[in-house]
Write an enzyme that holds these catalytic residues in place. Structure first.
Site, PDB file in Angstrom:
ATOM      1  N   HIS A  63       2.840   3.274  -3.443  1.00 51.36           N
ATOM      2  CA  HIS A  63       2.392   1.902  -3.136  1.00 51.36           C
ATOM      3  C   HIS A  63       1.831   1.322  -4.431  1.00 51.36           C
ATOM      4  CE1 HIS A  63       2.512   2.656   1.287  1.00 51.36           C
ATOM      5  NE2 HIS A  63       2.329   3.905   0.874  1.00 51.36           N
ATOM      6  N   GLU A 107       2.678  10.653   9.820  1.00 51.05           N
ATOM      7  CA  GLU A 107       1.612  10.981   8.858  1.00 51.05           C
ATOM      8  C   GLU A 107       0.384  11.392   9.676  1.00 51.05           C
ATOM      9  OE1 GLU A 107       0.197   7.592   6.608  1.00 51.05           O
ATOM     10  OE2 GLU A 107      -0.912   8.826   5.176  1.00 51.05           O
ATOM     11  N   ASP A 142       2.084   8.515  -3.395  1.00 54.35           N
ATOM     12  CA  ASP A 142       1.481   7.624  -2.397  1.00 54.35           C
ATOM     13  C   ASP A 142       0.571   6.576  -3.053  1.00 54.35           C
ATOM     14  OD1 ASP A 142       1.237   6.669   0.166  1.00 54.35           O
ATOM     15  OD2 ASP A 142       0.069   8.330   0.965  1.00 54.35           O
ATOM     16  N   ASP A 143      -0.699   6.902  -3.240  1.00 60.94           N
ATOM     17  CA  ASP A 143      -1.676   5.966  -3.831  1.00 60.94           C
ATOM     18  C   ASP A 143      -2.473   6.716  -4.899  1.00 60.94           C
ATOM     19  OD1 ASP A 143      -1.437   3.609  -1.829  1.00 60.94           O
ATOM     20  OD2 ASP A 143      -1.695   5.371  -0.559  1.00 60.94           O
ATOM     21  N   HIS A 199       7.866   7.292  -2.958  1.00 59.43           N
ATOM     22  CA  HIS A 199       6.778   6.921  -2.044  1.00 59.43           C
ATOM     23  C   HIS A 199       5.550   6.623  -2.899  1.00 59.43           C
ATOM     24  CE1 HIS A 199       4.496   7.918   1.947  1.00 59.43           C
ATOM     25  NE2 HIS A 199       3.861   6.979   1.254  1.00 59.43           N
ATOM     26  N   HIS A 251       7.107   4.676   7.166  1.00 57.76           N
ATOM     27  CA  HIS A 251       6.085   5.714   7.304  1.00 57.76           C
ATOM     28  C   HIS A 251       6.098   6.160   8.767  1.00 57.76           C
ATOM     29  CE1 HIS A 251       4.570   4.265   3.502  1.00 57.76           C
ATOM     30  NE2 HIS A 251       3.488   5.021   3.535  1.00 57.76           N
TER      31      HIS A 251
END
Ligand code: ADE
Ligand code: ZN
Length: 351
Positions: free
Chosen positions: A34, A215, A293-294, A32, A212
């Site tokens: 991005h 969340e 994630d980011d 996961h 997703h």
């Protein structure tokens, strides 16, 4: 008042260092991530300079200071703005290579990486540009770093279903380089059912599916992603705890959750890391995994996420190995490739 002795403080510092070393060396996968979320402010400025883009920030410190988020949308606003500096094949290559070369130092062995074509197509940047840049970096990572990768193409859920269908059509000439489709962006008010057609087309074309869900949205979005989109993994999924029947289903099916601890605290899904439900879900038998994630926006890469959740929830080494194993089992790798990673993990855990 209890005042810890120097010896107690020193022992705690040593223990932290040992745990950090153990986590850093764990053979890990990331499911996961991005790629647009790995854009560090320094690189943002470099690309803005060479592409003639004006940023609404004076310097990198101002960019970092702006990374205070109240929820998912407040992050997405700044994230889509940052992505505008990505314009050429070289930019996409450099972004992917920066992430993968950095992760070689964290013993990352395999990554399944999201990208958002609609963020780029909407600015006139075509598939050949970003796919070309990614492919060169992926090949170099395999040959020089021993890191394998797969790409997951996400649909933006704040846009409509017809746009997702147009995107999967446009992606068809590149489908050999894409392992799966996913669904991301603002979750609230954007249920998975709207993307049934795009996911059906992707699955007919032989692509795998993830989404997703849960969340910020309700557990019904997780159920919808499984039943309507055919999702084989759920990205985040923290809301599953609100629905006992869904929890039972996740445990029985071993559908993986790709959880992202630092993201969840930064986007205020949980007030503090100590409130995170990862350990409860792990103990319940859910196939939980750890991811970043980011990372350029949320204050840490993969090892930082493992460390943060280990410290907050007092995870044992066995817990950490179980999380890493869940990750390997949840990949879209073939069984022999999984077996190699599982054997490396077992050897590391035993040593
Ligand atoms: N796009 C990038 N990061 C995301 C996240 N955490 N949730 C939804 N969409 C995203
Ligand atoms: Zn995400």
């Amino acid at each position: 008042m209890f005042v810890p002795s120097l010896w107690v403080v020193s022992a705690a510092i040593v223990e932290r260092g040992v745990m950090e070393g153990f986590i850093r060396g764990l053979p890990k996968v990331e499911l996961h991530l991005h790629i647009e979320g790995t854009l560090e402010p320094e690189m943002m400025f470099e690309m803005a300079g060479r592409n003639g883009v004006t940023l609404p920030f004076a310097d990198v410190d101002e960019v970092r200071a702006a990374y205070q988020f109240s929820d998912l949308q407040s992050f997405l606003d700044i994230y889509y703005q940052g992505a505008e500096v990505l314009q050429t094949e070289r930019d996409f290559h450099d972004l992917m290579w920066a992430y993968l070369s950095r992760m070689a130092g964290e013993n990352l062995r395999h990554a399944e990486i999201f990208f958002d074509p609609q963020t780029h197509l909407g600015r006139g940047i075509g598939f050949e540009t970003f796919m070309g840049g990614f492919a060169t970096a992926q090949q170099n990572a395999r040959e020089r770093l021993g890191i394998t990768t797969k790409l997951i193409m996400c649909f933006l859920r704040h846009l409509d279903g017809a746009e997702a269908v147009a995107t999967i059509r446009a992606a068809m000439p590149f489908k050999g380089a894409i392992a799966a489709v996913g669904l991301d962006s603002g979750e609230r008010g954007n249920p998975p059912e709207r993307f049934a057609d795009a996911f059906a087309m992707a699955r007919e074309a032989g692509l795998r599916a993830v989404a997703h869900a849960g969340e910020e949205g309700p557990p019904a979005y997780i159920t919808g992603a499984l039943d309507v989109l055919g999702a084989e993994r759920i990205d985040h999924g923290v809301a599953c705890e609100q629905d006992e029947a869904l929890l039972d289903r996740l445990v029985a099916s071993r559908i993986p959750l790709t959880m992202c601890p630092l993201s969840n605290v930064k986007l205020r899904v949980f007030d503090v890391m100590e409130d995170h439900n990862l350990k409860r879900l792990l103990d319940r038998g859910v196939a939980v995994t750890v991811n970043s994630d980011d990372p350029a926006y949320f204050g840490g890469y993969l090892t930082d996420n493992y460390l943060a959740i280990q410290r907050a929830l007092d995870l044992s080494r066995d817990d950490l190995v179980a999380l890493a194993r869940n990750g390997i089992e949840a990949t879209f790798l073939d069984d022999p490739s999984k077996a190699v990673l599982l054997a490396d993990l077992a050897a590391y855990a035993a040593g």
